[in-house]
Design a protein around this motif. Structure first.
Motif, PDB file in Angstrom:
ATOM      1  N   GLN A   1      70.473  71.441  70.112  1.00 29.88           N
ATOM      2  CA  GLN A   1      69.173  71.944  70.530  1.00 29.88           C
ATOM      3  C   GLN A   1      69.397  72.544  71.905  1.00 29.88           C
ATOM      4  O   GLN A   1      69.451  71.851  72.918  1.00 29.88           O
ATOM      5  N   TRP A   2      69.565  73.841  71.916  1.00 34.23           N
ATOM      6  CA  TRP A   2      70.035  74.545  73.121  1.00 34.23           C
ATOM      7  C   TRP A   2      69.387  75.926  73.169  1.00 34.23           C
ATOM      8  O   TRP A   2      69.624  76.766  72.304  1.00 34.23           O
TER       9      TRP A   2
ATOM     10  N   TRP B   1      78.119  64.292  62.716  1.00 29.84           N
ATOM     11  CA  TRP B   1      77.885  65.498  63.508  1.00 29.84           C
ATOM     12  C   TRP B   1      77.914  65.152  64.983  1.00 29.84           C
ATOM     13  O   TRP B   1      77.407  64.122  65.407  1.00 29.84           O
ATOM     14  N   ILE B   2      78.488  66.038  65.785  1.00 27.57           N
ATOM     15  CA  ILE B   2      78.378  65.908  67.237  1.00 27.57           C
ATOM     16  C   ILE B   2      77.039  66.498  67.649  1.00 27.57           C
ATOM     17  O   ILE B   2      76.704  67.624  67.267  1.00 27.57           O
ATOM     18  N   GLN B   3      76.257  65.727  68.395  1.00 23.98           N
ATOM     19  CA  GLN B   3      74.920  66.155  68.788  1.00 23.98           C
ATOM     20  C   GLN B   3      74.935  66.618  70.246  1.00 23.98           C
ATOM     21  O   GLN B   3      75.324  65.868  71.139  1.00 23.98           O
ATOM     22  N   VAL B   4      74.530  67.863  70.473  1.00 23.18           N
ATOM     23  CA  VAL B   4      74.485  68.452  71.811  1.00 23.18           C
ATOM     24  C   VAL B   4      73.043  68.876  72.077  1.00 23.18           C
ATOM     25  O   VAL B   4      72.495  69.700  71.341  1.00 23.18           O
ATOM     26  N   THR B   5      72.457  68.303  73.127  1.00 26.98           N
ATOM     27  CA  THR B   5      71.042  68.540  73.394  1.00 26.98           C
ATOM     28  C   THR B   5      70.824  68.843  74.868  1.00 26.98           C
ATOM     29  O   THR B   5      71.174  68.029  75.741  1.00 26.98           O
ATOM     30  N   ALA B   6      70.231  69.988  75.159  1.00 33.28           N
ATOM     31  CA  ALA B   6      69.883  70.344  76.535  1.00 33.28           C
ATOM     32  C   ALA B   6      68.536  69.721  76.888  1.00 33.28           C
ATOM     33  O   ALA B   6      67.584  69.780  76.100  1.00 33.28           O
ATOM     34  N   VAL B   7      68.460  69.128  78.099  1.00 35.78           N
ATOM     35  CA  VAL B   7      67.217  68.572  78.620  1.00 35.78           C
ATOM     36  C   VAL B   7      67.050  69.072  80.053  1.00 35.78           C
ATOM     37  O   VAL B   7      67.906  69.782  80.582  1.00 35.78           O
TER      38      VAL B   7
ATOM     39  N   GLY C   1      63.958  76.402  83.928  1.00 39.08           N
ATOM     40  CA  GLY C   1      64.268  77.203  85.108  1.00 39.08           C
ATOM     41  C   GLY C   1      63.979  76.511  86.424  1.00 39.08           C
ATOM     42  O   GLY C   1      64.567  76.856  87.454  1.00 39.08           O
ATOM     43  N   GLY C   2      63.056  75.529  86.437  1.00 40.05           N
ATOM     44  CA  GLY C   2      62.746  74.835  87.679  1.00 40.05           C
ATOM     45  C   GLY C   2      63.688  73.699  88.010  1.00 40.05           C
ATOM     46  O   GLY C   2      63.593  73.094  89.087  1.00 40.05           O
ATOM     47  N   SER C   3      64.625  73.394  87.119  1.00 43.37           N
ATOM     48  CA  SER C   3      65.563  72.284  87.317  1.00 43.37           C
ATOM     49  C   SER C   3      66.704  72.695  88.246  1.00 43.37           C
ATOM     50  O   SER C   3      67.284  73.777  88.094  1.00 43.37           O
ATOM     51  N   ILE C   4      67.033  71.819  89.183  1.00 43.76           N
ATOM     52  CA  ILE C   4      68.168  72.090  90.080  1.00 43.76           C
ATOM     53  C   ILE C   4      69.447  72.242  89.262  1.00 43.76           C
ATOM     54  O   ILE C   4      70.263  73.126  89.538  1.00 43.76           O
ATOM     55  N   TYR C   5      69.600  71.390  88.252  1.00 39.07           N
ATOM     56  CA  TYR C   5      70.814  71.461  87.431  1.00 39.07           C
ATOM     57  C   TYR C   5      70.953  72.843  86.793  1.00 39.07           C
ATOM     58  O   TYR C   5      72.002  73.488  86.908  1.00 39.07           O
ATOM     59  N   TRP C   6      69.906  73.310  86.133  1.00 35.70           N
ATOM     60  CA  TRP C   6      70.011  74.568  85.404  1.00 35.70           C
ATOM     61  C   TRP C   6      70.050  75.764  86.343  1.00 35.70           C
ATOM     62  O   TRP C   6      70.691  76.775  86.035  1.00 35.70           O
ATOM     63  N   GLN C   7      69.430  75.661  87.492  1.00 39.65           N
ATOM     64  CA  GLN C   7      69.564  76.727  88.472  1.00 39.65           C
ATOM     65  C   GLN C   7      71.020  76.907  88.883  1.00 39.65           C
ATOM     66  O   GLN C   7      71.514  78.039  88.997  1.00 39.65           O
ATOM     67  N   GLN C   8      71.703  75.782  89.091  1.00 37.01           N
ATOM     68  CA  GLN C   8      73.127  75.871  89.452  1.00 37.01           C
ATOM     69  C   GLN C   8      73.961  76.392  88.284  1.00 37.01           C
ATOM     70  O   GLN C   8      74.876  77.196  88.483  1.00 37.01           O
ATOM     71  N   ARG C   9      73.649  75.950  87.077  1.00 38.53           N
ATOM     72  CA  ARG C   9      74.444  76.400  85.924  1.00 38.53           C
ATOM     73  C   ARG C   9      74.231  77.894  85.669  1.00 38.53           C
ATOM     74  O   ARG C   9      75.120  78.574  85.155  1.00 38.53           O
TER      75      ARG C   9
ATOM     76  N   GLU D   1      70.455  78.815  77.757  1.00 42.25           N
ATOM     77  CA  GLU D   1      69.385  77.823  77.926  1.00 42.25           C
ATOM     78  C   GLU D   1      68.510  78.223  79.114  1.00 42.25           C
ATOM     79  O   GLU D   1      68.926  78.114  80.256  1.00 42.25           O
ATOM     80  N   GLN D   2      67.294  78.712  78.823  1.00 40.24           N
ATOM     81  CA  GLN D   2      66.391  79.210  79.862  1.00 40.24           C
ATOM     82  C   GLN D   2      65.070  78.441  79.906  1.00 40.24           C
ATOM     83  O   GLN D   2      64.125  78.865  80.573  1.00 40.24           O
ATOM     84  N   ARG D   3      64.985  77.305  79.248  1.00 35.95           N
ATOM     85  CA  ARG D   3      63.705  76.583  79.184  1.00 35.95           C
ATOM     86  C   ARG D   3      63.405  75.770  80.439  1.00 35.95           C
ATOM     87  O   ARG D   3      62.259  75.371  80.656  1.00 35.95           O
TER      88      ARG D   3
END
Length: 348
Positions: A74-75, A185-191, A317-325, A313-315
């Protein structure tokens, strides 16, 4: 003083692959490791790892390998998706019981003719004939060629004054939960504060969460207890090979776990480094260039995809983690300049 052709510091996947290969090529191989028992989390091998396993003579065993059918992810969307390994690669991936897998590799190295010594290095000195390693108990070992397979600490490279560079600050929180019947299955989930990687190992379910040390999720899990922490950043040495030494696996370059290349590339680099060491000992100095170019090819492929995976993954945008990524940068590794310089010197 014991004398060997190839001294390998570290007995993880890269070190063992080098030991298996070096011994099979007729070299006298000694592996030195302070603590051979793996302390790492369970991990996985993608289907593309099958050729290097075959080169090493490693046959998957249910004791350390569970087939994985593919990815459930879920990405970038609320809608879950799947990727079938059999559909793409006509073979399964493998989820690993890491300690048992690494012990199997060490046994393969011993069967191939390598020796493994449990001891810690105290000092390393270059000599006209190669290297002298002093162990903590005072024993000295002379080697014609040395491989650095000590992981991120890159002990040999540090002795040589070679700098290590880091491109991000990602960390992994991981634990194993009792379970033997999870999905294949390997499960990969963006949060919002990172991403989850969950897989069923032969003996347990592995849960990994990738985030930043300053994130609330990180602090919450540390407070909960039961989670271990490991670095998960992309790092590299400014130089990966010299006249009588080579760095392999994580000592040379650490991949972002999102690429699922860490162990397979470690095995491959160990294999090719041992081949290069054999060639160096036979006077073929161009082996340094060939090995460096092999690593460059692997890392170039990674850099082509790295930023794009996270950009998908653009859901959050306000997260520090995703801003850095979203601000990750690919780099031209300094190995290119070293390869070009070596080519010029050889042509003179």
């Amino acid at each position: 003083m014991e004398q060997v052709d190839l001294l390998i510091l570290g007995s993880g996947p890269a070190g063992c692959a080098a030991a298996i290969t070096g011994a099979a090529l007729g070299l006298k191989v000694l592996v030195v490791d302070r603590n051979p028992a793996s302390r790492k989390a369970g991990d996985a091998l993608p289907p593309q790892a099958a050729p290097i396993l075959q080169k090493l003579g490693v046959v998957p065993d249910p004791a350390w390998a569970t087939p994985t059918a593919g990815l459930q992810f879920q990405w970038g969307s609320e809608t879950a998706g799947t990727t079938s390994f059999a559909g793409l690669h006509r073979r399964f991936g493998l989820a690993l019981n890491r300690p048992v897998f690494e012990e199997h590799l060490r046994q393969k190295a011993l069967e191939a003719g390598a020796c493994i010594l449990t001891s810690g290095p105290e000092g390393l000195q270059e000599t006209p004939q190669g290297w002298t390693l002093k162990l903590q108990e005072g024993t000295e070992i002379h080697a014609r060629c040395v491989l650095d397979a000590t992981g991120r600490q890159a002990w040999v490279a540090r002795q040589l004054g070679i700098k290590r560079h880091s491109l991000d600050a990602q960390v992994a929180l991981y634990r194993e939960v009792d379970s033997t019947d999870g999905p294949p299955w390997i499960q990969v989930t963006a949060v919002e504060e990172g991403w989850w990687y969950i897989s069923q190992l032969p003996h347990a379910r592995s849960e990994m969460f990738f985030t930043l040390p300053e994130s609330p999720a990180y602090l919450e899990k540390i407070h909960q207890g039961g989670w271990k922490v490991a670095p998960a950043s992309v790092t590299f040495l400014s130089q990966v090979a010299g006249e009588r030494w080579l760095a392999v696996g994580d000592a040379a370059f650490t991949f972002d776990p999102i690429a699922s290349q860490g162990i397979s590339q470690a095995l491959a680099s160990g294999y090719y480094a041992a081949c290069a060491a054999r060639d160096l000992l036979q006077g073929r100095k161009e082996a340094i260039l060939a090995y460096t170019l092999t690593l460059l090819k692997a890392t170039e492929g990674f850099f082509r995809e790295w930023a794009g995976i996270y950009q998908a993954e653009q859901r959050f945008g306000g997260s520090i983690y995703w801003q850095q990524r979203h601000n990750l940068r690919s780099v031209q590794l300094p190995w290119w300049q070293q390869a070009e310089l070596f080519t010029w010197v050889q042509a003179r």
